[in-house]
Design a protein around this motif. Structure first.
Motif, PDB file in Angstrom:
ATOM      1  N   PHE A   1       0.805  -1.187  -0.061  1.00  0.00           N
ATOM      2  CA  PHE A   1      -0.057  -0.174  -0.079  1.00  0.00           C
ATOM      3  C   PHE A   1       1.028   1.321  -0.196  1.00  0.00           C
ATOM      4  CE2 PHE A   1      -2.216   3.467   2.217  1.00  0.00           C
ATOM      5  CZ  PHE A   1      -3.207   3.662   1.465  1.00  0.00           C
ATOM      6  N   GLU A   2       1.983   1.349   1.003  1.00  0.00           N
ATOM      7  CA  GLU A   2       2.780   2.495   0.801  1.00  0.00           C
ATOM      8  C   GLU A   2       3.410   2.696  -0.466  1.00  0.00           C
ATOM      9  OE1 GLU A   2       3.651   4.890   3.186  1.00  0.00           O
ATOM     10  OE2 GLU A   2       1.716   4.240   3.893  1.00  0.00           O
ATOM     11  N   LYS A   3       3.908   1.507  -1.024  1.00  0.00           N
ATOM     12  CA  LYS A   3       4.578   1.450  -2.252  1.00  0.00           C
ATOM     13  C   LYS A   3       3.815   2.180  -3.423  1.00  0.00           C
ATOM     14  CE  LYS A   3       7.081  -1.175  -5.712  1.00  0.00           C
ATOM     15  NZ  LYS A   3       7.490  -2.476  -6.156  1.00  0.00           N
ATOM     16  N   GLU A   4       2.345   1.851  -3.496  1.00  0.00           N
ATOM     17  CA  GLU A   4       1.515   2.265  -4.317  1.00  0.00           C
ATOM     18  C   GLU A   4       1.201   3.661  -4.338  1.00  0.00           C
ATOM     19  OE1 GLU A   4       0.429   0.669  -7.212  1.00  0.00           O
ATOM     20  OE2 GLU A   4       1.435  -0.931  -6.815  1.00  0.00           O
ATOM     21  N   ARG A   5       1.223   4.110  -2.970  1.00  0.00           N
ATOM     22  CA  ARG A   5       0.875   5.438  -2.591  1.00  0.00           C
ATOM     23  C   ARG A   5       1.974   6.229  -2.875  1.00  0.00           C
ATOM     24  NH1 ARG A   5      -1.027   7.228   3.386  1.00  0.00           N
ATOM     25  NH2 ARG A   5       1.242   7.005   4.080  1.00  0.00           N
ATOM     26  N   LYS A   6       3.199   6.118  -2.785  1.00  0.00           N
ATOM     27  CA  LYS A   6       4.419   6.793  -3.042  1.00  0.00           C
ATOM     28  C   LYS A   6       4.534   6.970  -4.779  1.00  0.00           C
ATOM     29  CE  LYS A   6       9.501   6.754  -2.761  1.00  0.00           C
ATOM     30  NZ  LYS A   6      10.557   6.010  -2.378  1.00  0.00           N
ATOM     31  N   ILE A   7       4.217   5.753  -5.365  1.00  0.00           N
ATOM     32  CA  ILE A   7       4.140   5.802  -6.819  1.00  0.00           C
ATOM     33  C   ILE A   7       2.822   6.849  -7.266  1.00  0.00           C
ATOM     34  CG2 ILE A   7       3.340   4.492  -9.012  1.00  0.00           C
ATOM     35  CD1 ILE A   7       4.647   1.890  -7.567  1.00  0.00           C
ATOM     36  N   GLY A   8       1.872   6.881  -6.720  1.00  0.00           N
ATOM     37  CA  GLY A   8       0.891   7.651  -6.868  1.00  0.00           C
ATOM     38  C   GLY A   8       1.080   9.214  -6.731  1.00  0.00           C
ATOM     39  N   ARG A   9       2.003   9.396  -5.458  1.00  0.00           N
ATOM     40  CA  ARG A   9       2.440  10.819  -5.180  1.00  0.00           C
ATOM     41  C   ARG A   9       3.328  11.299  -6.443  1.00  0.00           C
ATOM     42  NH1 ARG A   9       2.443   9.110   0.410  1.00  0.00           N
ATOM     43  NH2 ARG A   9       4.960   8.911   0.238  1.00  0.00           N
ATOM     44  N   ASN A  10       4.463  10.326  -6.629  1.00  0.00           N
ATOM     45  CA  ASN A  10       5.450  10.720  -7.736  1.00  0.00           C
ATOM     46  C   ASN A  10       4.663  11.193  -8.850  1.00  0.00           C
ATOM     47  OD1 ASN A  10       7.491  10.376  -5.832  1.00  0.00           O
ATOM     48  ND2 ASN A  10       7.963   8.330  -6.362  1.00  0.00           N
ATOM     49  N   TYR A  11       3.539  10.336  -9.503  1.00  0.00           N
ATOM     50  CA  TYR A  11       2.982  10.562 -10.534  1.00  0.00           C
ATOM     51  C   TYR A  11       2.289  11.888 -10.544  1.00  0.00           C
ATOM     52  CZ  TYR A  11      -0.112  10.246 -14.644  1.00  0.00           C
ATOM     53  OH  TYR A  11      -0.560  10.547 -15.804  1.00  0.00           O
ATOM     54  N   MET A  12       1.699  12.546  -9.575  1.00  0.00           N
ATOM     55  CA  MET A  12       0.656  13.486  -9.360  1.00  0.00           C
ATOM     56  C   MET A  12       2.006  14.754  -9.498  1.00  0.00           C
ATOM     57  SD  MET A  12      -2.282  13.365  -9.631  1.00  0.00           S
ATOM     58  CE  MET A  12      -2.583  15.201  -9.183  1.00  0.00           C
ATOM     59  N   LYS A  13       3.045  14.456  -8.640  1.00  0.00           N
ATOM     60  CA  LYS A  13       4.267  15.630  -8.730  1.00  0.00           C
ATOM     61  C   LYS A  13       4.659  15.913 -10.347  1.00  0.00           C
ATOM     62  CE  LYS A  13       5.735  14.941  -4.190  1.00  0.00           C
ATOM     63  NZ  LYS A  13       7.203  14.626  -3.236  1.00  0.00           N
ATOM     64  N   ILE A  14       4.898  14.788 -10.765  1.00  0.00           N
ATOM     65  CA  ILE A  14       5.354  14.770 -12.169  1.00  0.00           C
ATOM     66  C   ILE A  14       4.164  15.381 -13.322  1.00  0.00           C
ATOM     67  CG2 ILE A  14       6.151  13.468 -14.394  1.00  0.00           C
ATOM     68  CD1 ILE A  14       8.198  13.851 -12.097  1.00  0.00           C
ATOM     69  N   PHE A  15       3.081  14.983 -13.037  1.00  0.00           N
ATOM     70  CA  PHE A  15       2.106  15.431 -13.677  1.00  0.00           C
ATOM     71  C   PHE A  15       1.622  16.847 -13.533  1.00  0.00           C
ATOM     72  CE2 PHE A  15      -2.505  16.847 -13.675  1.00  0.00           C
ATOM     73  CZ  PHE A  15      -2.919  16.624 -15.166  1.00  0.00           C
ATOM     74  N   ILE A  16       1.636  17.317 -12.390  1.00  0.00           N
ATOM     75  CA  ILE A  16       1.759  18.883 -12.154  1.00  0.00           C
ATOM     76  C   ILE A  16       2.906  19.648 -12.778  1.00  0.00           C
ATOM     77  CG2 ILE A  16       1.479  20.440 -10.269  1.00  0.00           C
ATOM     78  CD1 ILE A  16       0.180  18.598  -8.571  1.00  0.00           C
ATOM     79  N   ARG A  17       3.877  19.076 -12.774  1.00  0.00           N
ATOM     80  CA  ARG A  17       5.056  19.690 -13.184  1.00  0.00           C
ATOM     81  C   ARG A  17       4.929  19.784 -14.689  1.00  0.00           C
ATOM     82  NH1 ARG A  17       8.386  18.342 -17.661  1.00  0.00           N
ATOM     83  NH2 ARG A  17      10.098  19.671 -17.468  1.00  0.00           N
ATOM     84  N   ASP A  18       4.514  18.794 -15.386  1.00  0.00           N
ATOM     85  CA  ASP A  18       4.199  18.858 -16.899  1.00  0.00           C
ATOM     86  C   ASP A  18       3.279  19.866 -17.429  1.00  0.00           C
ATOM     87  OD1 ASP A  18       6.187  16.745 -17.105  1.00  0.00           O
ATOM     88  OD2 ASP A  18       4.674  15.160 -17.074  1.00  0.00           O
TER      89      ASP A  18
END
Length: 266
Positions: free
Chosen positions: A9-26
């Motif tokens: 669960f923690e791994k998936e949540r970390k992946i989700g947070r990273n994706y959102m950060k990259i998406f907001i950056r993009d």
């Protein structure tokens, strides 16, 4: 068991947070780079509307502008010879080509710094594509919504033409999304210049050809059934949605196998 579940669960949540950060950056990156092309689009579009508007004595300047923009969006009752739909071309070419160039430039200049933060290449690419889709939708909405508000408030407008305007602008938005994704794939496979050439060639064929279901024809109002053309909105919608799904599936497969460390293509 509970520890393993928690770790997953923690791994998936970390992946989700990273994706959102990259998406907001993009999204921020593309919006920043697209502001100037959007301003140019608004200025040129407005100039063309005023240039071709029929200013009558009983009509204010703003009324003339809205009528001119509305009718040029494809709601035309007669075609004498070959008339280039200049605003139709602008609404396609400026967003698509500029978003393509922004995407490719960001990919080759900054991609190495962001792709390592995500666990999958598809997440990296679809983050940028989702940002491009949002900008496509917003850029068309900037033109469509004011006109819709105006023409919907006018009692003299034919309801069929108002509906046609909505259908045309909706199809135009879908077309731009499809053209943007397609152009990005072509640019990654070959070069940016080849992708731009394909987009322009497609628009030229759509404008000049009577062959149905070329990308772009669904937003040419004189091709629609309401004005005596051969195309129906439901068929246009099915065609564009099927094409979009096929393109997304193909892009997923291609992005998943993409060799990021290949040669830069410009």
């Amino acid at each position: 068991m509970l520890t393993n579940t928690y770790n997953i669960f923690e791994k998936e949540r970390k992946i989700g947070r990273n994706y959102m950060k990259i998406f907001i950056r993009d999204l921020k990156y593309q919006v920043k780079k697209f502001l100037l092309p959007l301003l140019v689009l608004v200025i040129v579009y407005t100039f063309l509307v005023f240039l071709t508007s029929d200013l009558k004595e009983d009509m204010s300047l703003i009324e003339s502008f809205f009528n001119g923009a509305y009718f040029d969006s494809g709601v035309i009752t007669q075609i004498n010879g070959m008339t280039i739909p200049d605003r139709w071309l602008l609404l396609h070419l400026i967003p698509v080509i500029n978003l393509l160039v922004i995407f490719i430039k960001d990919h080759y200049e900054n991609g190495i710094y962001t792709i390592l933060k995500l666990d999958k290449k598809t997440h990296y690419f679809f983050s940028k594509i989702l940002a491009s889709i949002i900008i496509n939708v917003v850029s068309i909405a900037i033109f469509a919504i004011p006109f819709l508000i105006y023409i919907s408030s006018e009692n003299g407008n034919d309801p069929n033409l108002v509906t046609l305007f909505k259908e045309v602008m909706f199809c135009l938005t879908l077309e731009n999304i499809i053209l943007t994704i397609g152009a990005i794939i072509i640019a990654l496979l070959s070069s940016t210049m080849v992708a731009i050439f394909v987009v322009i060639s497609n628009m030229a064929i759509a404008m000049a050809s009577n062959f149905p279901y070329i990308i772009g024809q669904s937003s040419l109002a004189y091709m629609q059934e309401t004005l005596g053309g051969p195309l129906k909105f439901t068929n246009n919608l099915i065609f564009l949605l099927v094409l979009l799904v096929v393109l997304i599936v193909f892009s997923y497969i291609y992005f998943n196998r993409y060799n990021y460390y290949g040669d830069e293509k410009w």
